[in-house]
Design a protein around this motif. Sequence first.
Motif, PDB file in Angstrom:
ATOM      1  N   TYR A   1      35.708  43.748  42.644  1.00  0.00           N
ATOM      2  CA  TYR A   1      35.761  44.542  41.414  1.00  0.00           C
ATOM      3  C   TYR A   1      34.871  45.762  41.548  1.00  0.00           C
ATOM      4  O   TYR A   1      34.004  45.848  42.427  1.00  0.00           O
ATOM      5  CB  TYR A   1      35.374  43.710  40.187  1.00  0.00           C
ATOM      6  CG  TYR A   1      33.985  43.124  40.219  1.00  0.00           C
ATOM      7  CD1 TYR A   1      32.864  43.866  39.793  1.00  0.00           C
ATOM      8  CD2 TYR A   1      33.776  41.823  40.656  1.00  0.00           C
ATOM      9  CE1 TYR A   1      31.589  43.317  39.823  1.00  0.00           C
ATOM     10  CE2 TYR A   1      32.511  41.275  40.697  1.00  0.00           C
ATOM     11  CZ  TYR A   1      31.412  42.017  40.270  1.00  0.00           C
ATOM     12  OH  TYR A   1      30.156  41.472  40.319  1.00  0.00           O
TER      13      TYR A   1
ATOM     14  N   MET B   1      37.534  33.395  37.992  1.00  0.00           N
ATOM     15  CA  MET B   1      37.740  34.226  39.188  1.00  0.00           C
ATOM     16  C   MET B   1      37.068  33.616  40.432  1.00  0.00           C
ATOM     17  O   MET B   1      36.891  34.318  41.425  1.00  0.00           O
ATOM     18  CB  MET B   1      37.201  35.660  38.981  1.00  0.00           C
ATOM     19  CG  MET B   1      38.135  36.569  38.210  1.00  0.00           C
ATOM     20  SD  MET B   1      39.525  37.151  39.213  1.00  0.00           S
ATOM     21  CE  MET B   1      40.220  38.389  38.088  1.00  0.00           C
TER      22      MET B   1
ATOM     23  N   TRP C   1      39.623  45.267  38.727  1.00  0.00           N
ATOM     24  CA  TRP C   1      39.730  44.210  39.728  1.00  0.00           C
ATOM     25  C   TRP C   1      40.669  44.644  40.844  1.00  0.00           C
ATOM     26  O   TRP C   1      41.738  45.187  40.581  1.00  0.00           O
ATOM     27  CB  TRP C   1      40.244  42.921  39.096  1.00  0.00           C
ATOM     28  CG  TRP C   1      39.247  42.267  38.195  1.00  0.00           C
ATOM     29  CD1 TRP C   1      39.132  42.435  36.843  1.00  0.00           C
ATOM     30  CD2 TRP C   1      38.211  41.350  38.582  1.00  0.00           C
ATOM     31  NE1 TRP C   1      38.094  41.673  36.345  1.00  0.00           N
ATOM     32  CE2 TRP C   1      37.507  41.000  37.391  1.00  0.00           C
ATOM     33  CE3 TRP C   1      37.800  40.789  39.793  1.00  0.00           C
ATOM     34  CZ2 TRP C   1      36.426  40.109  37.400  1.00  0.00           C
ATOM     35  CZ3 TRP C   1      36.738  39.911  39.803  1.00  0.00           C
ATOM     36  CH2 TRP C   1      36.048  39.570  38.620  1.00  0.00           C
TER      37      TRP C   1
ATOM     38  N   ILE D   1      39.324  39.161  46.642  1.00  0.00           N
ATOM     39  CA  ILE D   1      39.137  39.650  45.268  1.00  0.00           C
ATOM     40  C   ILE D   1      37.848  40.453  45.213  1.00  0.00           C
ATOM     41  O   ILE D   1      36.827  40.032  45.770  1.00  0.00           O
ATOM     42  CB  ILE D   1      39.033  38.485  44.262  1.00  0.00           C
ATOM     43  CG1 ILE D   1      40.254  37.572  44.344  1.00  0.00           C
ATOM     44  CG2 ILE D   1      38.844  39.013  42.834  1.00  0.00           C
ATOM     45  CD1 ILE D   1      40.192  36.373  43.393  1.00  0.00           C
TER      46      ILE D   1
END
Lengths: 323, 323, 323, 323, 323, 323
Positions: free
Chosen positions: A130, A187, A114, A128
């Motif tokens: 990943y 998330m 992440w 955010i």
Amino acid sequence: MTAQSVMIPWQDRPEDCNDIMWRFSENPIINRYAIPTSNSIFNSAVIPFEDGFAGVFRCDNKAVQMNIFAGFSKDGINWDINHDPIEMQAGNTDMIESDYKYDPRVTFIEDRYWITWCNGYNGPTIGIGYTFDFKEFFQCENAFLPFNRNGVLFPEKINGKYAMLSRPSDNGHTPFGDIYISYSPDMKYWGEHRCVMKVTPFEDSAWQCTKIGGGPVPIKTEEGWLLFYHGVINTCRGFRYSMGAALLDLEDPTKVLYRTKPYLLAPAEVYELTGDVPNVVFPCAALTEGDKVTVYYGAADTVVAIAFGYISEIIDFMKKNSI
Amino acid sequence: MTAQSVMIPWQDRPEDCNDIMWRFSENPIINRYAIPTSNSIFNSAVIPFEDGFAGVFRCDNKAVQMNIFAGFSKDGINWDINHDPIEMQAGNTDMIESDYKYDPRVTFIEDRYWITWCNGYNGPTIGIGYTFDFKEFFQCENAFLPFNRNGVLFPEKINGKYAMLSRPSDNGHTPFGDIYISYSPDMKYWGEHRCVMKVTPFEDSAWQCTKIGGGPVPIKTEEGWLLFYHGVINTCRGFRYSMGAALLDLEDPTKVLYRTKPYLLAPAEVYELTGDVPNVVFPCAALTEGDKVTVYYGAADTVVAIAFGYISEIIDFMKKNSI
Amino acid sequence: MTAQSVMIPWQDRPEDCNDIMWRFSENPIINRYAIPTSNSIFNSAVIPFEDGFAGVFRCDNKAVQMNIFAGFSKDGINWDINHDPIEMQAGNTDMIESDYKYDPRVTFIEDRYWITWCNGYNGPTIGIGYTFDFKEFFQCENAFLPFNRNGVLFPEKINGKYAMLSRPSDNGHTPFGDIYISYSPDMKYWGEHRCVMKVTPFEDSAWQCTKIGGGPVPIKTEEGWLLFYHGVINTCRGFRYSMGAALLDLEDPTKVLYRTKPYLLAPAEVYELTGDVPNVVFPCAALTEGDKVTVYYGAADTVVAIAFGYISEIIDFMKKNSI
Amino acid sequence: MTAQSVMIPWQDRPEDCNDIMWRFSENPIINRYAIPTSNSIFNSAVIPFEDGFAGVFRCDNKAVQMNIFAGFSKDGINWDINHDPIEMQAGNTDMIESDYKYDPRVTFIEDRYWITWCNGYNGPTIGIGYTFDFKEFFQCENAFLPFNRNGVLFPEKINGKYAMLSRPSDNGHTPFGDIYISYSPDMKYWGEHRCVMKVTPFEDSAWQCTKIGGGPVPIKTEEGWLLFYHGVINTCRGFRYSMGAALLDLEDPTKVLYRTKPYLLAPAEVYELTGDVPNVVFPCAALTEGDKVTVYYGAADTVVAIAFGYISEIIDFMKKNSI
Amino acid sequence: MTAQSVMIPWQDRPEDCNDIMWRFSENPIINRYAIPTSNSIFNSAVIPFEDGFAGVFRCDNKAVQMNIFAGFSKDGINWDINHDPIEMQAGNTDMIESDYKYDPRVTFIEDRYWITWCNGYNGPTIGIGYTFDFKEFFQCENAFLPFNRNGVLFPEKINGKYAMLSRPSDNGHTPFGDIYISYSPDMKYWGEHRCVMKVTPFEDSAWQCTKIGGGPVPIKTEEGWLLFYHGVINTCRGFRYSMGAALLDLEDPTKVLYRTKPYLLAPAEVYELTGDVPNVVFPCAALTEGDKVTVYYGAADTVVAIAFGYISEIIDFMKKNSI
Amino acid sequence: MTAQSVMIPWQDRPEDCNDIMWRFSENPIINRYAIPTSNSIFNSAVIPFEDGFAGVFRCDNKAVQMNIFAGFSKDGINWDINHDPIEMQAGNTDMIESDYKYDPRVTFIEDRYWITWCNGYNGPTIGIGYTFDFKEFFQCENAFLPFNRNGVLFPEKINGKYAMLSRPSDNGHTPFGDIYISYSPDMKYWGEHRCVMKVTPFEDSAWQCTKIGGGPVPIKTEEGWLLFYHGVINTCRGFRYSMGAALLDLEDPTKVLYRTKPYLLAPAEVYELTGDVPNVVFPCAALTEGDKVTVYYGAADTVVAIAFGYISEIIDFMKKNSI
């Protein structure tokens, strides 16, 4: 975190040194012009990856546009940084706006790496994303409304939820800032926001009296989460950034068990005192190997440097010098 | 411009250098204490003169009073700067107030050398003067009302009128500033003011997002007026000045044909990063010889340095990296 | 000025009043909603015209966009203001940008009515236009580079040149400002800028210690140009605007013969103390008839009001109370 | 002052140097880490003591808490600074609050060594203490209400009263500041406050146009009190501190006989240009031996350095370059 | 205080009123134009004198110069204010500079009436003067260095020394301010400065969270010194001044026994909400007669008004609503 | 929303009125002192309840502490407001800190009344609570990290999720602010933050050029969500708050279909122009009955007033005057 088969960068404490943390003698390890387009490379994150290390680097180009780049290294010191910035694909949402990206952190949770960063969405907020392989990257919903900086994920779920530190701010050279924690089941949606640590009174610990922000991903120790963080004092020549550490309760990280009253590292070397923003030590990542810890920090908003320490000594120092 | 019989200062691009412009290895060429009274010498203008070069230098004395001084050089690198400031006689008007003079530019039009500078008249505005021989100097009416800085004349009349770039400002450390053009039939009355170039959005080119100002006298090329200019970003430690370039239409200089998105030169050397005002690269003059161009710039508001480039490469770079 | 065949608005000084200037008992004469689209009508200019008066009015609409409107009156008190703003045609140049127009002044020179106003061109500067009939209007080149406000023409040429007062400013709620004069041979190019009057020290005359700006077109008297102007003090609740007067030399208006130390009119009535910007008295026009003068002023940035006085008394007062 | 049997630190003027004052070639003499807890050591005071020198040093610790420490030296260059700060006992009052202590000065009057410093009492004000032996220290009433800095005692009573220079300020990075004098019959109650020296107009001497403050304890000479002081200019990168000198009348020190228009020393060396607060030269003490004077100054708010001069030359320079 | 043979102005609490303090129905009692030169009359002090009352009034003239004027009244409501300001003679020192005088307080100690005011000496500080008869006035040394406001003497010596409250400030519209006490053996030298009361946290009592300052001379009661004071909150339209009260220990006035959390009087009437500085209630004097107290306050920095209360009720309210 | 059996407050448009919205002739409907402890009552929310209306009122007490109070009314005009503030019980979380509460909005979703307000948690953020009966109240997790204001829930779920408008801000008198939307599956975790409406350029619609914020809960119409909102302009006397409206897409409220360029209501009445914060019109609630809408707004941060309009006319006006 994935089992770590490689040795972290390390250099023993110099004989004449009594400091808790000490610098690498070959600092800075990454030069401002390390890739052709860069004006500066700093405030970057690294993590063990395959038989070496991967990293997400803040490279400002010569138009001084801020973006993040993947890089790779065998030894954590010599890095190959991609010449093109990371291109994001849609993660848990449609692709969202990103005017700029900077100050990344990276951690491994469950099955993937992440990345969090300061994402430009009508001002700074926490982006955010990943990756599984540092080749393909997926961008998720921003964690918060603007304005926010220094979003730092914990490296595992706490009480079944993802946990993130952040520092609410404003849209400029924010002259205030405390560290908060927020939780998420998925998330995507975030809540249960709590204040974790505030700035200190000027009289008690001036280097962290203007604003503070989380640095590397917290390191799990038996005694608590070891959080390196930066603190800022506003001098008559502008901000000065130094590094300290705190120990947060494992179960309830809003509980600050200890927190350094003195700094652990403050600008003193020429590559920290001169550059695009003089007098900045800004940690964004840490590698550990047993009791050893190597902290990666941006220096003078221009280059990347590293410093070393022993976790046990740092915690011991915190206990004796806690604010 | 007068026929140029002398060679400009020059040094070839270092082998390992891929930059469009590169610095002189012996920088700075003029030290802060080069004359007995000086605190600093920077932001100065030079021009071919007789069998060498003449210059108008900003020398702040040790009371930090700003004034301009004449100087002479055979090679453009080693300079003899007069120990006394330029004394003005009345030009096209009665002698007017001048609390201070700084940041000169110089050009030759028709029969004389014209000098513009930031003139203190209840705040900064644009002073105009001329000389035939760099011995006697004549001061004309200020071009504009205060507050203004960075007045830069075009080296020839455009459509029969004198043309000047300038940057309206305020009376302090102005946190804004765009480049305008104004015209005059007679160097006394000015009008037809038009905005030429504005600052860029932070996201597009941050080094020039706070204010911009014209640098050396524009260089006439087949493709347009080549204008070196400075751009400023406001960091949490104050302003940082870098250099870029734009190409303006020969007939109508309000038309910006190209403009560098990346900078051409930004503070990175020790004499640019430390000094009375760290992190300043401030170009004020350029010498050309065929395709070669040598730019004179003030570094850190303390010393004079030079950088080199090829005009054709710079224009080519602008075309490929235009904002 | 055209021969004036009409009587100006007038009301004798109330018996119990010892002030040099006194207000109209029916103030305000123009309401904020006097035309359908208006949010406020204030800071406007009037002039004798045909068998009555014409005016150029600042009417901010309900989007709070600033524009100027023509209006007509038989008695100077009851006004018919056009419901549509003035549309400009090209005057001595191509049509230029005008983001907004406000605070007009109007005067008659030679063969036409000249209007000056604060014109939005990347910030405020001085717009110039003319009309012969208050039906067709022609816009000329802006007089100056931004940033400027309160451009006020003299009602005749001085030494063969047009003369204009103005107040260089910045782009916001400018916290400084002095009155300058500039000259032009042709209403297109301007120069010979000189400072006429500065703000006063706080201790000497605090109502005019922050900024000052020219008001109505100067009135020619035997003793000099009578200039009503506004002065501003910065209180802990923001700016307060009051009115004073100065007498400028007929031949050389940079010579200030007298200048009121006390104000002539300061906010005290409810329509001056409350409104969109409380505590503002802002004069923009004056009508004279023999010794009588009627001053039109904006009150609280919301409405138009008038006040009366005798020129001889005002000059006498200035002589006795000059700063 | 006690008879001085020891030689002050000294180094002759370099051959190629024409400056009135010159630096020690081995500067800085005290490193930022000279004691184990220190972040920086600067702005400190020294005085002849026994067969050498004693000093009161500002050592900010690594929590950036400001305190004062005693130290001793045989030669004035190599110093043993205590590792613990000075502990005060009650002097002429009950013990009073002291949130922090910084920027000490020290002088000997009659029977003891008096120390003044900037004392934290709800903001900065002037603390007063004394010692007979630099082992036991006694703290007296603060001289003034907050906010004040740079309290400097004269080394003897003037007209029977203690006399102190100080610089009223505010609670932050004060952007103004003049030097005042105050008198006291008893070191407890102070009055007869008079302004001694104000900042200079920017046009006249810009290095001292923002604020000024007394430096070392004034040196008695036949021609007057020789006062070294610091002056500050506010650049677009923050404050720059330089050093000048003034000569005050022996009987009435509010009379400024001469005052340097140029500075005597301004930041130019690397240890002055980089550090916690770049571009600071801040004198706090002076030692004299005949015509020689050695000034101790803080550099860049980080280290202690010294500079040399001849009193007669300095006074001569003041006379020729007085503002 | 001299034996008081006259009745203070009084009006019983209206039937429908539950407030601790209530306004006079004929407020304001002094108009802004009460003397020919005045722009405003406010923030003034009164005291019983002979068979009525004397007062010292702040009258800003129409140049908005601030000065103090003597006045007299039989009933405390209808006042004859002198048309010329008080002329001072030398008191305990040579005549000192006084750029302006404002916000007076007056009290009787031992044999004379003492006046304190905000005195312009390179910025505001506390002026001290005395009179025996309100005809001849004598000016003493300023109590403190600038910058200070709201100097308020206690009406008798405490522990053998004169005692004064004051509020250290800066040179502008000070955005901070706490109340301190200082002592003097002789009205010339002052010391033993102690902080008495600070502003309150915004969450606890927002009307007094920005700055506070002493109002009328403290009233001696059996339970302590009753101090009316003003508190300020900074709104998005500037400062708002309200009135509260505190009870200070008789022997040691640094001990605050009680302090009102709610205000006692805040701007709500039209003469408090509009004027030169809207939303100001600023008490400067109080008259008592048995349990009755009449407070004089400036309203909107424009006029003088009064309010009434019972001391016993006020103290009772303080006890129940203390912060 | 619950079936509405009561008539909303209403008054027909006055005959001479051409405005889209008009004020109630008996404004203000709630006085600042309507409950014993109140300093002011304003910025409050109402909703149909049982056989009349319930409300949540912002009542600042005389310590100027901000809190919310329940109230009830039969006719929506005459209100009984509880004398004690709402006491919260734990809702979907443990009880969380609440330093203050202000500017409530209220809406009914599914089975209960939801209240949002500005909640003091280390600065302002959005508090959420609910009640079934306006007797018992339950407090949930704050929606967001500080700093935020003007949280406004939609009156029903959108695409299965709760939706809230808010305006990210800073910790002071925020000089910026746009309207965002966020979604939540459960009223606990929030995400999918999107910008809905930004401030307008000064030239286009100055009354809303500084900041904007959602007002009453959006009203569902066939054409879209009708959102009344406030807009702010920063004058030289501080902020001025006016009211406009926007129409948001029913399915995707980030799509702004129309938005008023002119305001609908701006401060013009005495109760809007004077008070604790002059020149504020701040809508927080709306009642509808067929095509009629009655808007409740705070006036001058002091009292509650109402204004009327027809929804169809407002939407029609928006279409014709959209920015």
